[in-house]
Design a protein around this motif. Structure first.
Motif, PDB file in Angstrom:
ATOM      1  N   SER A 162       0.857  -1.184   0.000  1.00 58.17           N
ATOM      2  CA  SER A 162       0.000   0.000   0.000  1.00 58.17           C
ATOM      3  C   SER A 162       0.892   1.232   0.000  1.00 58.17           C
ATOM      4  O   SER A 162       1.845   1.300   0.788  1.00 58.17           O
ATOM      5  CB  SER A 162      -0.895   0.013   1.251  1.00 58.17           C
ATOM      6  OG  SER A 162      -1.726  -1.126   1.286  1.00 58.17           O
ATOM      7  N   THR A 188      -4.015  -0.906  -3.407  1.00 58.25           N
ATOM      8  CA  THR A 188      -4.958  -0.296  -2.472  1.00 58.25           C
ATOM      9  C   THR A 188      -5.059  -1.038  -1.147  1.00 58.25           C
ATOM     10  O   THR A 188      -5.760  -0.597  -0.241  1.00 58.25           O
ATOM     11  CB  THR A 188      -6.362  -0.223  -3.100  1.00 58.25           C
ATOM     12  OG1 THR A 188      -6.758  -1.539  -3.520  1.00 58.25           O
ATOM     13  CG2 THR A 188      -6.370   0.713  -4.289  1.00 58.25           C
ATOM     14  N   GLY A 189      -4.371  -2.150  -1.000  1.00 61.01           N
ATOM     15  CA  GLY A 189      -4.408  -2.886   0.250  1.00 61.01           C
ATOM     16  C   GLY A 189      -3.629  -4.173   0.122  1.00 61.01           C
ATOM     17  O   GLY A 189      -3.179  -4.551  -0.965  1.00 61.01           O
TER      18      GLY A 189
END
Length: 326
Positions: A162, A188-189
């Motif tokens: 991330s 994003t993660g």
């Protein structure tokens, strides 16, 4: 500390633990930037945070506090929830659950809050390791293998994480310490980065242990090194970064509680007692362990000093590695 059942545990992103009487209208108000009594926010779907809040919530149950889980809004890399709690009355009715973004964000970009000036520390509750991993079928069996390959092929190898996060920072620390050129790929993660790694789209990934547990156990991923101060008991073959002698850097993902600044000391002390008792309950460690979390209690001034030190460390590393928050 029963105050009409309104005490809330707040999380810094999209679901909230709220006191009795909170409802969908409260959630809607919060989405609009208004913090209703006993309502807060955190990132939905993130197991580690869910479990941490549920465990911490036991403290309020034991203290006769009634609470329920409701959905709320989040955004701005946890800033919306943080600001809302910062503006809440310092009456002991609102407690913010914080994680690494709480100390990383101000290290990367000026924030409207000060870690220890806008909030009073309660307790760190749990921590979990950050681990650099590759595919289980990867030719790189050790960190040294990866470093040698990266030196032989500058820029060809990659790692994902991330962006502007503690995971990103840990990856850059390894790159700089090893003097290698690896391409950083933002995700994003941890879920998306692991999917990309399993698909063969990136060479390696820096991710949180809870996301990695099933893959490490099945052998689809291989851990090369952890940034934790000590080895993970369930993964004794993965060395710490310090053990590799590449760097003295150590860091973990933490979860803790803070309250708005100027909350009466006796109320903060009561929260410390409740959360400490909850985290020391015999059934808690196995519940946390099942999700890759480890009870690690640090309270009061010691927790505040720890967070302030982390802000300073992240600020230095981010400046040296040119890590910025967009």
């Amino acid at each position: 500390m029963t105050r009409s059942g309104n005490t809330a545990i707040a999380a810094t992103a999209s679901w909230a633990v709220t006191g009795t009487g909170a409802n969908a209208a409260d959630a809607a108000d919060f989405a609009g930037g208004v913090l209703p009594t006993g309502s807060v926010s955190f990132a939905a779907g993130e197991t580690t945070k869910t479990v941490t809040v549920n465990v911490a919530g036991d403290a309020l149950v034991e203290a006769d506090e009634t609470f329920a889980v409701t959905l709320s809004a989040h955004g701005a890399n946890t800033l919306i929830g943080t600001e809302a709690v910062m503006r809440a009355a310092p009456d002991g009715n609102t407690v913010l659950l914080v994680a690494n973004s709480f100390v990383v964000n101000p290290a990367l970009k000026p924030q409207p809050y000060d870690v220890t000036g806008s909030f009073d520390p309660v307790c760190q509750l749990a921590t979990t390791p950050m681990i650099l991993v590759v595919q289980g079928s990867s030719p790189y069996r050790t960190l040294d293998d990866l470093v040698k390959a990266a030196r032989a092929k500058p820029g060809d190898l990659s790692y994902g994480a991330s962006p502007a996060s503690s995971l990103h920072v840990a990856g850059e620390v390894i790159k700089r310490a090893a003097k290698i050129d690896m391409t950083f790929v933002p995700f994003t993660g941890s879920g998306p980065v692991i999917n990309s790694l399993l698909g063969g789209h990136i060479t390696s990934a820096m991710a949180d242990y809870p996301t990695l547990v099933p893959h490490l156990k099945s052998g689809t991923l291989r851990g090369l090194v952890t940034a934790s101060p000590k080895r993970v008991a369930d993964l004794p073959d993965i060395p710490t970064l310090i053990e590799t002698k590449l760097s003295n850097y150590e860091a973990e993902i933490f979860y803790g509680m803070v309250v708005p600044a100027k909350t009466p000391p006796q109320m903060t002390a009561q929260l410390v007692d409740w959360f400490t008792a909850a985290m020391n309950a015999p059934e808690v460690k196995p519940r946390l362990g099942a999700q890759g979390l480890f009870s690690n209690i640090v309270c009061g001034k010691a927790f505040g000093d720890q967070m302030r030190k982390q802000v300073d460390e992240y600020t230095t590393i981010a400046r040296e590695a040119n890590i910025k928050m967009e």
